[in-house]
Scaffold this active site. Structure first.
Site, short mmCIF file in Angstrom:
data_model
loop_
_atom_site.label_atom_id
_atom_site.label_comp_id
_atom_site.label_asym_id
_atom_site.label_seq_id
_atom_site.Cartn_x
_atom_site.Cartn_y
_atom_site.Cartn_z
N LYS A 17 -12.44 -2.03 6.14
CA LYS A 17 -11.61 -2.96 6.89
C LYS A 17 -12.12 -3.05 8.33
O LYS A 17 -12.52 -4.10 8.78
CB LYS A 17 -10.13 -2.52 6.90
CG LYS A 17 -9.39 -2.31 5.56
CD LYS A 17 -9.84 -3.10 4.43
CE LYS A 17 -9.08 -3.08 3.11
NZ LYS A 17 -8.18 -2.05 2.73
N ASP A 64 -1.98 6.52 6.33
CA ASP A 64 -3.04 5.65 5.81
C ASP A 64 -3.33 4.62 6.90
O ASP A 64 -2.54 3.72 7.13
CB ASP A 64 -2.54 4.97 4.53
CG ASP A 64 -3.55 3.99 3.95
OD1 ASP A 64 -4.60 3.74 4.58
OD2 ASP A 64 -3.29 3.46 2.85
N TRP A 85 0.83 -1.22 0.00
CA TRP A 85 0.00 0.00 0.00
C TRP A 85 0.85 1.25 0.00
O TRP A 85 0.49 2.24 -0.63
CB TRP A 85 -1.00 -0.04 1.16
CG TRP A 85 -2.07 -1.05 0.90
CD1 TRP A 85 -2.27 -2.21 1.57
CD2 TRP A 85 -3.05 -1.02 -0.15
NE1 TRP A 85 -3.33 -2.90 1.00
CE2 TRP A 85 -3.83 -2.20 -0.04
CE3 TRP A 85 -3.35 -0.11 -1.17
CZ2 TRP A 85 -4.88 -2.49 -0.92
CZ3 TRP A 85 -4.40 -0.41 -2.04
CH2 TRP A 85 -5.15 -1.58 -1.92
#
Ligand SMILES: *Cc1c(COP(=O)(O)O)cnc(C)c1O
Length: 359
Positions: A196, A172, A102
């Site tokens: 999530k 993030d 990511w």
């Protein structure tokens, strides 16, 4: 009906009580005569839902009043491009820590807008560790330092807040927000997709310090301009109303669980057992350096990859689903967010032990 244990990395399992409440309120929300899905986002009923959503999030994360809280669309992925457009403010560089898949995506997308200084990279360890902070190269002329607090694919998590040497810190937190306490004051901006650990997909949370709002480039689309959305309570365009409502229900569930301090203890209990079982086994192996192991996403590989298929199909026969690792790393991955009950982790461990015995 029989619900399985769902170890998906996202969209991921939700608290059953939240789903039941949504079911009960499907046709009529409170005394409104309609479903949340059918409400005007400008009406008084939805105004209440929106207000509580923000105030519950502020309460849970202890968000100081000099931070805006935005509920946007486009996922965390959109933020990869929007953060530089909103935060560069005339600067030409931004620093990024590269700790996994990511981070790599965030870096690649930011490169369209600025010079990315990769302050540290764990690529040489195949993203199984985090480089020592003493080795980081932080350019003080950069607009911010970006990092991914939990690498969902590689199972690597920062256990402490990185030292950004005075740069605004951007994180993030898509896959570990609300799983542990976080001192928001240490951040310039925190962002997370909801699918999530906060609810279904479709909402992106952005928590941004006031002074970093209002400097977007002229070409930033208004719906992606933090200051514009803040002025309009994130309703410059029609928000994903039903998803806001569902995230709101998850936040109320979390408050009912005792909040973040309580859920953190439960997360620690769940994950400690699972890593212990993996470390003690001869069949399973987690490649991540112990201090950086994620509490949310637990990757593990089998000593013989020819057993992968049997592992997955026998797991499903035991009601344990979505354990296949990301294609880029292979093996298995158990995502055990807040909503995964301890009983789910225990069922997984019991199955893993039995599979090891029989193979
Ligand atoms: C899932 C995930 C993303 C991407 O989220 P989208 O909502 O699909 O854009 C970004 N970062 C992290 C850490 C993630 O886990």
């Amino acid at each position: 009906m029989s619900r399985i244990y769902n170890f998906s990395a996202g969209p991921s399992t939700l608290p059953e009580s939240v789903l039941l409440q949504a079911q009960q309120e499907m046709l009529e929300w409170h005394d409104s005569g309609m479903s949340v899905m059918e409400m005007s986002h400008r009406g008084k009923h939805f105004a209440l839902i929106a207000e509580e959503l923000e105030s519950d999030l502020r309460e849970l994360l202890a968000i100081p009043s000099n931070y805006k809280v935005l509920f946007l669309q486009g996922g965390a992925s959109a933020q990869f491009s929007l953060i530089p457009q909103n935060l560069l403010n005339g600067k030409t560089k931004a620093c990024y820590l590269n700790t996994g898949a990511w981070s790599e995506k965030a870096i690649k997308d930011a490169q369209a807008f600025c010079e990315v200084v990769v302050s540290a990279s764990a690529e040489n360890t195949k993203f199984t560790s985090i480089p020592d902070a003493a080795s980081w190269v932080i350019d003080t002329e950069a607009a911010y330092l970006h990092y991914t607090s939990n690498e969902t694919i590689h199972g690597v998590e920062f256990q402490n807040i990185p030292d950004s040497k005075g740069l605004p810190l951007v994180s993030d937190m898509s896959s570990n927000i609300l799983s542990r306490p976080v001192d928001v004051n240490q951040y310039g901006l925190i962002y997370a997709g909801t699918q999530k650990n906060m609810g279904p997909s479709g909402v992106t949370i952005v928590i941004v310090r006031d002074d970093l709002c209002g400097n977007a480039t002229k070409t930033t689309p208004p719906v992606f301009n933090y200051a514009e959305q803040a002025k309009n309570q994130s309703m410059l365009n029609t928000p994903a109303t039903y998803n806001w409502y569902l995230v709101g229900l998850v936040l109320k569930w979390l408050k009912g669980q005792g909040g973040i301090a309580a859920i953190e203890q439960r997360n620690i209990t769940k994950v400690t057992k699972l890593y212990q079982a993996i470390d003690e086994s001869a069949l399973y192996h987690n490649p991540v350096a112990i201090p950086y192991r994620s509490r949310m996403n637990v990757p593990f590989i089998l000593a013989d990859e020819n057993l992968d298929k049997a592992f997955l199909s026998e797991a499903e026969a035991h009601g344990l689903y979505e354990l296949k690792g990301h294609r880029s790393v292979g093996g298995m991955r158990a995502s055990i967010y807040n909503a995964m009950p301890e009983a789910g982790v225990e069922a997984l461990m019991a199955f893993m032990a039995e599979f090891e015995r029989t193979h």
